[in-house]
Motif scaffolding. Structure first.
Motif, PDB file in Angstrom:
ATOM      1  N   GLU A 121       0.730  -1.292   0.250  1.00  0.00           N
ATOM      2  CA  GLU A 121      -0.188  -0.064   0.276  1.00  0.00           C
ATOM      3  C   GLU A 121       0.565   1.390  -0.029  1.00  0.00           C
ATOM      4  N   HIS A 122       1.522   1.294   0.719  1.00  0.00           N
ATOM      5  CA  HIS A 122       2.809   2.286   0.483  1.00  0.00           C
ATOM      6  C   HIS A 122       3.063   2.534  -1.434  1.00  0.00           C
ATOM      7  N   ALA A 123       3.538   1.726  -1.880  1.00  0.00           N
ATOM      8  CA  ALA A 123       3.670   2.213  -3.233  1.00  0.00           C
ATOM      9  C   ALA A 123       2.767   2.849  -3.872  1.00  0.00           C
ATOM     10  N   GLU A 124       1.418   1.866  -3.645  1.00  0.00           N
ATOM     11  CA  GLU A 124      -0.174   2.827  -4.255  1.00  0.00           C
ATOM     12  C   GLU A 124      -0.201   3.832  -4.064  1.00  0.00           C
ATOM     13  N   LEU A 125      -0.119   4.002  -3.044  1.00  0.00           N
ATOM     14  CA  LEU A 125      -0.655   4.826  -2.254  1.00  0.00           C
ATOM     15  C   LEU A 125       0.453   6.386  -3.199  1.00  0.00           C
ATOM     16  N   MET A 126       1.548   6.401  -3.105  1.00  0.00           N
ATOM     17  CA  MET A 126       2.740   7.164  -3.636  1.00  0.00           C
ATOM     18  C   MET A 126       2.382   7.610  -4.952  1.00  0.00           C
ATOM     19  N   TRP A 127       1.605   6.028  -5.720  1.00  0.00           N
ATOM     20  CA  TRP A 127       1.848   6.964  -7.079  1.00  0.00           C
ATOM     21  C   TRP A 127       0.013   7.846  -7.171  1.00  0.00           C
ATOM     22  N   TYR A 128      -1.194   7.290  -5.889  1.00  0.00           N
ATOM     23  CA  TYR A 128      -1.806   8.533  -6.250  1.00  0.00           C
ATOM     24  C   TYR A 128      -1.326  10.078  -5.667  1.00  0.00           C
ATOM     25  N   PHE A 129      -0.430  10.163  -5.037  1.00  0.00           N
ATOM     26  CA  PHE A 129       0.201  11.181  -4.851  1.00  0.00           C
ATOM     27  C   PHE A 129       0.883  12.014  -5.604  1.00  0.00           C
ATOM     28  N   ALA A 130       2.163  11.095  -6.272  1.00  0.00           N
ATOM     29  CA  ALA A 130       1.985  11.702  -7.832  1.00  0.00           C
ATOM     30  C   ALA A 130       1.356  12.460  -8.911  1.00  0.00           C
ATOM     31  N   PRO A 173      10.311  11.711  -2.163  1.00  0.00           N
ATOM     32  CA  PRO A 173       9.347  12.595  -1.782  1.00  0.00           C
ATOM     33  C   PRO A 173       7.962  12.771  -1.546  1.00  0.00           C
ATOM     34  N   VAL A 174       7.854  11.845  -2.656  1.00  0.00           N
ATOM     35  CA  VAL A 174       6.125  11.469  -2.287  1.00  0.00           C
ATOM     36  C   VAL A 174       5.369  10.200  -2.421  1.00  0.00           C
ATOM     37  N   LEU A 175       6.817   9.357  -2.443  1.00  0.00           N
ATOM     38  CA  LEU A 175       6.923   7.896  -1.779  1.00  0.00           C
ATOM     39  C   LEU A 175       7.588   8.000  -0.056  1.00  0.00           C
ATOM     40  N   GLN A 176       8.139   9.620   0.366  1.00  0.00           N
ATOM     41  CA  GLN A 176       8.022   9.398   1.556  1.00  0.00           C
ATOM     42  C   GLN A 176       6.545  10.152   1.978  1.00  0.00           C
ATOM     43  N   ALA A 177       5.788  10.809   1.043  1.00  0.00           N
ATOM     44  CA  ALA A 177       4.755  11.382   2.024  1.00  0.00           C
ATOM     45  C   ALA A 177       3.999  10.547   2.136  1.00  0.00           C
ATOM     46  N   ALA A 178       3.895   9.221   1.864  1.00  0.00           N
ATOM     47  CA  ALA A 178       3.308   8.174   1.195  1.00  0.00           C
ATOM     48  C   ALA A 178       3.648   7.130   2.585  1.00  0.00           C
ATOM     49  N   ASP A 179       4.758   7.440   2.967  1.00  0.00           N
ATOM     50  CA  ASP A 179       5.276   6.370   4.347  1.00  0.00           C
ATOM     51  C   ASP A 179       4.321   7.077   5.571  1.00  0.00           C
ATOM     52  N   ILE A 180       4.451   7.965   5.332  1.00  0.00           N
ATOM     53  CA  ILE A 180       3.848   9.155   6.749  1.00  0.00           C
ATOM     54  C   ILE A 180       2.658   8.644   7.034  1.00  0.00           C
ATOM     55  N   THR A 377      -7.109  -0.424   5.133  1.00  0.00           N
ATOM     56  CA  THR A 377      -8.382   0.356   5.308  1.00  0.00           C
ATOM     57  C   THR A 377      -8.130   2.392   4.895  1.00  0.00           C
ATOM     58  N   THR A 378      -7.232   2.628   5.013  1.00  0.00           N
ATOM     59  CA  THR A 378      -6.634   3.784   3.983  1.00  0.00           C
ATOM     60  C   THR A 378      -6.855   3.509   2.748  1.00  0.00           C
ATOM     61  N   ILE A 379      -6.151   2.637   1.981  1.00  0.00           N
ATOM     62  CA  ILE A 379      -6.337   2.439   0.360  1.00  0.00           C
ATOM     63  C   ILE A 379      -7.832   1.966   0.331  1.00  0.00           C
ATOM     64  N   SER A 380      -8.462   1.763   0.716  1.00  0.00           N
ATOM     65  CA  SER A 380      -9.877   1.187   0.607  1.00  0.00           C
ATOM     66  C   SER A 380     -10.900   2.552   0.078  1.00  0.00           C
ATOM     67  N   GLN A 381     -10.175   3.362   1.263  1.00  0.00           N
ATOM     68  CA  GLN A 381     -10.750   4.699   1.964  1.00  0.00           C
ATOM     69  C   GLN A 381     -10.277   5.530  -0.027  1.00  0.00           C
TER      70      GLN A 381
END
Length: 393
Positions: A121-130, A173-180, A377-381
């Motif tokens: 989910e870290h990498a998936e959220l990074m893509w959405y943020f990118a 840094p976008v991946l870092q934002a997703a990590d957080i 939960t986060t990724i599903s939402q």
């Protein structure tokens, strides 16, 4: 006996997690809940700068956390791939760092400890943020320039070539934002060199919230911890680093007493025959005093014949000057013995843990499972808000 205790702790992880969840739900109203998130790159055995600058603070945050708090600590293997890696070395470094974290006192029963790459989910959220982060915003980040300069130009940022830049390094840094943000943190412990990244994380959170027209991601606060900025023993103008070519510039947590003594003895100081704490005028001496002030001080208390020790660096320098007559050699001797004493139990636990890879693998698996519960939960939402899946009632 130690192995049985470890196995018992592993068996208790899931039970502990359920009980902890119930306890937190019952007490949320009584105190403000904090969610603390932090990661570290897998460079193998940490050096003294890693330990005193960040990891010791992790243990302190864990030990002072309230029952309702959540702490997520992880090893960021995906970030390591932004520069060339030897696969076998990287795999060993990940395992060695996990053992080191456990050895210094990070407790998987009191925090969620895991390998970042085990939580996709870290990498998936990074893509959405990118998809909502501008090229210009990332271009203004400074870290990729300095890292690229170190890799190709010996640290000279004036000669950074755009053709040398890989997308992963540019966008990390976008991946870092997703990590957080994946864990909806309230606080993030960061050093001075990470302030720009946390600012970007807040901007990404606010940008996403505007896009979905709801306040979904929090804008986490900076958590100031009593961490120390530890400088190179050979060049006190820069931070202690594992990438520095001179091995004498750093002390690893696994260094033998003989190596510690030799490295401290070679540490750069100055010719003044008195001790004082002045980071600007006397960076070498001040760095050694800073290290000494961050240790538990058993050796130093015995040397000074006291049970109460003021560890403020400036006042500690005055005390040492009075007791040693301003001897730099004596300062180095006390520091060497203090380091040997402080690191001995960590080294014993570390080597013991490496003899039990099954235990380490179990800790990693349980930590990833707990992290994925929250991450899922986060990724599903997020998927629902972006129109990638149907909203569930």
């Amino acid at each position: 006996m130690l192995r049985r205790a470890r196995l018992h702790s592993v068996q208790c992880l899931s039970t502990y997690g359920r009980a902890q969840t119930i306890f937190r739900m019952q007490h949320t109203a009584l105190a403000e809940k904090r969610v603390i998130v932090s990661g570290i790159q897998p460079t193998g055995v940490p050096h003294l700068g890693n330990y005193l600058g960040a990891l010791k603070s992790w243990v302190e945050l864990q030990n002072t956390a309230q029952p309702q708090d959540e702490l997520y600590f992880f090893i960021v293997g995906l970030h390591a791939l932004t520069v060339p890696q030897n696969p076998k070395t990287l795999f060993a470094d990940r395992q060695n760092l996990m053992a080191a974290l456990l050895a210094i006192g990070v407790d998987p029963l009191r925090c969620t400890l895991f390998q970042q790459d085990a939580v996709p989910e870290h990498a998936e959220l990074m893509w959405y943020f990118a998809c909502i982060t501008s090229f210009g915003r990332l271009e203004r980040m400074t870290t990729w320039k300095s890292k690229l300069a170190t890799l190709h130009n010996g640290g000279n940022t004036d000669h950074v070539q755009a053709s040398q830049l890989q997308l992963g390094l540019f966008a990390y840094p976008v991946l870092q934002a997703a990590d957080i943000l994946l864990y909806h943190p309230t606080h993030v412990p960061v050093g001075e060199d990470q302030a720009q990244h946390l600012e970007l994380t807040r901007d990404i959170a606010e940008g996403f919230n505007r896009m979905v027209k709801k306040r979904y991601f929090p804008t986490p606060s900076t958590l100031h911890t009593p961490s120390k900025k530890i400088l190179s023993l050979r060049n006190p103008a820069v931070k202690m680093s594992k990438s520095a070519p001179d091995a004498n510039s750093r002390i690893l947590l696994t260094d033998s007493p003989k190596n510690i003594q030799a490295k401290v003895r070679r540490a750069v100081t100055d010719a003044d025959r008195f001790l004082s704490y002045d980071p600007e005028a006397r960076p070498g001496v001040s760095n050694l005093i800073n290290i000494l002030s961050a240790l538990d001080g058993g050796t130093l208390r015995r040397e000074l014949g006291t049970t109460v020790l003021d560890t403020d660096p400036a006042r500690l320098a005055e005390t040492l000057h009075t007791a040693t007559g301003g001897s730099g050699a004596k300062l180095k001797a006390i520091l060497s013995e203090s380091l040997i004493e402080a690191l001995r139990p960590i080294q014993e636990r570390y080597h013991d843990l490496l003899q039990d890879p099954t235990y380490l693998a179990t800790i990693e698996k349980r930590g990833a499972e707990r992290a994925r519960e929250r991450a899922h939960t986060t990724i599903s939402q997020v998927r629902t808000m972006l129109g990638l899946q149907k909203e569930t009632l």
